[in-house]
Write a protein that holds these residues in place. Sequence first.
Motif, PDB file in Angstrom:
ATOM      1  N   UNK A  14       0.846  -1.264  -0.055  1.00 27.58           N
ATOM      2  CA  UNK A  14       0.074  -0.173   0.149  1.00 27.58           C
ATOM      3  C   UNK A  14       1.008   1.258   0.016  1.00 27.58           C
ATOM      4  N   UNK A  15       2.117   1.054   0.065  1.00 23.27           N
ATOM      5  CA  UNK A  15       2.997   2.477  -0.152  1.00 23.27           C
ATOM      6  C   UNK A  15       2.494   3.077  -1.151  1.00 23.27           C
ATOM      7  N   UNK A  16       2.461   2.658  -2.431  1.00 23.46           N
ATOM      8  CA  UNK A  16       2.050   3.460  -3.736  1.00 23.46           C
ATOM      9  C   UNK A  16       0.814   4.174  -3.487  1.00 23.46           C
ATOM     10  N   UNK A  17      -0.256   3.779  -2.611  1.00 21.84           N
ATOM     11  CA  UNK A  17      -1.545   4.286  -2.621  1.00 21.84           C
ATOM     12  C   UNK A  17      -1.233   5.414  -1.630  1.00 21.84           C
ATOM     13  N   UNK A  18      -0.355   5.199  -0.709  1.00 18.12           N
ATOM     14  CA  UNK A  18      -0.343   6.216   0.462  1.00 18.12           C
ATOM     15  C   UNK A  18       0.308   7.432  -0.178  1.00 18.12           C
ATOM     16  N   UNK A  19       1.262   7.204  -1.227  1.00 18.95           N
ATOM     17  CA  UNK A  19       2.037   8.263  -1.842  1.00 18.95           C
ATOM     18  C   UNK A  19       1.291   9.024  -2.938  1.00 18.95           C
ATOM     19  N   UNK A  20       0.390   8.464  -3.669  1.00 26.99           N
ATOM     20  CA  UNK A  20      -0.441   9.044  -4.837  1.00 26.99           C
ATOM     21  C   UNK A  20      -1.096  10.223  -4.344  1.00 26.99           C
ATOM     22  N   UNK A  21      -0.757  11.308  -5.133  1.00 26.18           N
ATOM     23  CA  UNK A  21      -1.276  12.675  -4.701  1.00 26.18           C
ATOM     24  C   UNK A  21      -2.909  12.657  -4.905  1.00 26.18           C
ATOM     25  N   UNK A  22      -3.484  11.938  -6.088  1.00 25.64           N
ATOM     26  CA  UNK A  22      -4.808  12.046  -6.374  1.00 25.64           C
ATOM     27  C   UNK A  22      -5.748  10.721  -6.085  1.00 25.64           C
ATOM     28  N   UNK A  23      -5.172   9.789  -5.398  1.00 22.29           N
ATOM     29  CA  UNK A  23      -5.711   8.423  -4.609  1.00 22.29           C
ATOM     30  C   UNK A  23      -5.989   7.857  -5.896  1.00 22.29           C
ATOM     31  N   UNK A  24      -5.379   7.658  -6.941  1.00 22.61           N
ATOM     32  CA  UNK A  24      -5.752   7.022  -8.137  1.00 22.61           C
ATOM     33  C   UNK A  24      -5.293   5.235  -8.054  1.00 22.61           C
ATOM     34  N   UNK A  25      -5.026   5.058  -6.905  1.00 19.89           N
ATOM     35  CA  UNK A  25      -4.262   3.743  -6.507  1.00 19.89           C
ATOM     36  C   UNK A  25      -5.167   3.109  -5.543  1.00 19.89           C
ATOM     37  N   UNK A  26      -5.552   1.730  -5.793  1.00 19.63           N
ATOM     38  CA  UNK A  26      -6.480   1.119  -4.674  1.00 19.63           C
ATOM     39  C   UNK A  26      -6.144  -0.395  -4.639  1.00 19.63           C
ATOM     40  N   UNK A  27      -6.417  -1.178  -3.761  1.00 21.96           N
ATOM     41  CA  UNK A  27      -6.078  -2.568  -3.662  1.00 21.96           C
ATOM     42  C   UNK A  27      -7.252  -3.478  -4.003  1.00 21.96           C
ATOM     43  N   UNK A  28      -6.910  -4.299  -4.824  1.00 25.08           N
ATOM     44  CA  UNK A  28      -8.384  -5.386  -5.340  1.00 25.08           C
ATOM     45  C   UNK A  28      -8.633  -6.198  -4.236  1.00 25.08           C
ATOM     46  N   UNK A  29      -9.389  -7.275  -4.456  1.00 24.52           N
ATOM     47  CA  UNK A  29      -9.880  -8.230  -3.359  1.00 24.52           C
ATOM     48  C   UNK A  29      -8.908  -9.043  -3.103  1.00 24.52           C
TER      49      UNK A  29
END
Length: 58
Positions: A14-29
């Motif tokens: 989840x480091x990438x999601x925490x870093x994304x300035x526009x919240x374009x990253x999420x985890x799938x199931x």
Amino acid sequence: MAYVIDKEKCIGCGTCADTCPVSAISANDEGICQINADECLSCGACAGACPSDAISEE
């Protein structure tokens, strides 16, 4: 160009999601992160933050 996450390399931290300035990253199931290409700014912040080098430009 949007960035993409290699599902084989992603460790789901989840480091990438925490870093994304526009919240374009999420985890799938399965806990693997994915990037919404329509929201991605292609800033590269996620690629620089990824500890498993799973993110690259498309």
